[in-house]
Design an enzyme around this catalytic site. Sequence first.
Site, short mmCIF file in Angstrom:
data_model
loop_
_atom_site.label_atom_id
_atom_site.label_comp_id
_atom_site.label_asym_id
_atom_site.label_seq_id
_atom_site.Cartn_x
_atom_site.Cartn_y
_atom_site.Cartn_z
N ARG A 43 36.74 67.92 22.07
CA ARG A 43 35.83 67.85 20.56
C ARG A 43 35.14 68.71 20.21
O ARG A 43 34.61 68.86 21.53
CB ARG A 43 35.47 65.79 20.64
CG ARG A 43 36.31 64.82 20.82
CD ARG A 43 35.66 63.52 20.55
NE ARG A 43 35.36 63.06 19.59
CZ ARG A 43 33.80 63.40 19.59
NH1 ARG A 43 32.94 63.46 20.51
NH2 ARG A 43 33.38 63.29 18.11
N LYS A 93 31.10 61.46 32.96
CA LYS A 93 32.30 62.21 32.54
C LYS A 93 33.43 61.61 33.16
O LYS A 93 33.63 62.81 33.89
CB LYS A 93 32.19 62.98 30.95
CG LYS A 93 33.73 62.31 30.19
CD LYS A 93 33.63 63.69 28.44
CE LYS A 93 34.25 63.80 28.10
NZ LYS A 93 34.15 64.50 26.40
N ARG A 135 24.37 59.38 22.61
CA ARG A 135 23.70 59.86 24.18
C ARG A 135 22.98 58.81 24.11
O ARG A 135 22.14 57.74 23.18
CB ARG A 135 22.94 61.26 24.28
CG ARG A 135 23.76 62.53 23.83
CD ARG A 135 24.03 63.11 24.53
NE ARG A 135 25.07 64.12 25.14
CZ ARG A 135 25.00 65.37 24.19
NH1 ARG A 135 24.19 65.91 24.61
NH2 ARG A 135 25.68 65.67 24.50
C1 BTN Z 1 36.78 65.81 25.06
O1 BTN Z 1 36.00 66.22 24.59
O2 BTN Z 1 36.33 64.56 25.56
C2 BTN Z 1 38.16 65.06 24.79
C3 BTN Z 1 38.49 66.09 25.49
C4 BTN Z 1 40.75 66.35 25.56
C5 BTN Z 1 41.26 66.96 26.72
C6 BTN Z 1 42.70 67.03 26.28
S1 BTN Z 1 43.52 67.94 27.70
C7 BTN Z 1 45.31 67.67 27.53
C8 BTN Z 1 44.98 67.59 26.01
N1 BTN Z 1 45.01 68.73 25.69
C9 BTN Z 1 43.94 69.78 25.00
O3 BTN Z 1 43.94 70.96 25.15
N2 BTN Z 1 43.63 68.57 25.03
C10 BTN Z 1 43.35 67.70 25.22
#
Ligand code: BTN
Length: 328
Positions: free
Chosen positions: A121, A186, A325
């Site tokens: 994100r 996380k 946060r």
């Molecule tokens: C975040 O930032 O918390 C979201 C992370 C999401 C990661 C997943 S891994 C599978 C899918 N492919 C990606 O490129 N991103 C999501």
Amino acid sequence: MPKTSLLPLLASGEFCSGQVLADALGVSRTAVWKQLNALADYGLEIESVKGRGYRIPGGIDLLDADLVRSALSPQAAGLLSGLLLLDTVDSTNAEAMRQVEAGAGAGLACSAEQQSAGRGRRGRTWVSPFARNIYLSLAWQYHQGAAALEGLSLAVGVAVARALAASQLPPVQLKWPNDIVFKGAKLGGILLEMTGDAAGTCQVIVGVGLNVAMPVAAAGAIDQAWTDIDSMLEPGGRRPGRNVLLASLLNELLPLLAGFEQQGFGPWRDEWQALDAFAGEPVVLHTGARDLAGIARGVDERGALQLETAAAGIQSIYGGEISLRRAP
Ligand code: BTN
């Protein structure tokens, strides 16, 4: 010969001689040696001992479509329209989107051993080393526009928490809007991406990243407190295999996606609130433009954060490029 063709032969962690590897693949020992060197690109440690051969210390838990399918519930198996397991890809979300644009339907699941450009994100990179974690993207189609999908990403968090509990792991918590946390760090993240008509038929890609056995070297690139499933285990506890974890995720996510347009977030709300890591706590909301301090009071039936501020009472905060946060 793709360099990953050696991996199933070394997956057990036992030594295998160069000759055995060469015979199994029908290539020369020189070709094997070159491929072993190329595996370093994946960050894999290959141990070589004279007279014994080669091994990957500790072995490697590779994705396997048969193992995933054999651990699916009948309901999930009926909803899964395709299972794409790749060695390496830029992003499983990007690949699922390409598949959808090429005609793949609802229920396509795409996972990979490694992502070279995993997306997080807020424009972040999702650190995605080879064969250590889970990177899963699921495609679904909806017909009532984006408004009917409010709260979907929060419900996905609940489904992920259920999947981890079904794999006998200790309970995790959720951090609005999209983080899966364990003891404040996380463990995983969720990224929803959408294409099509925002007021009509649209395709949603639900991306889930879960840290399973994150190598410390790779984790150097993570810019926040992180954890992984290995760190959640009791001493002597056994980590569930990645194929079983993947199947558990599909068992929870596919029925959620299939029912969401009818049900909405309402049926998921209480469970989300029970898992809320910040319930009743002072928090600071970072929106990019400004920071807003208040008390986290859960979410409403649309998934909007209920932030209580001294100046304005309860305010509904919708998702987007926002992070939350704990207040310092
Ligand atoms: C975040 O930032 O918390 C979201 C992370 C999401 C990661 C997943 S891994 C599978 C899918 N492919 C990606 O490129 N991103 C999501």
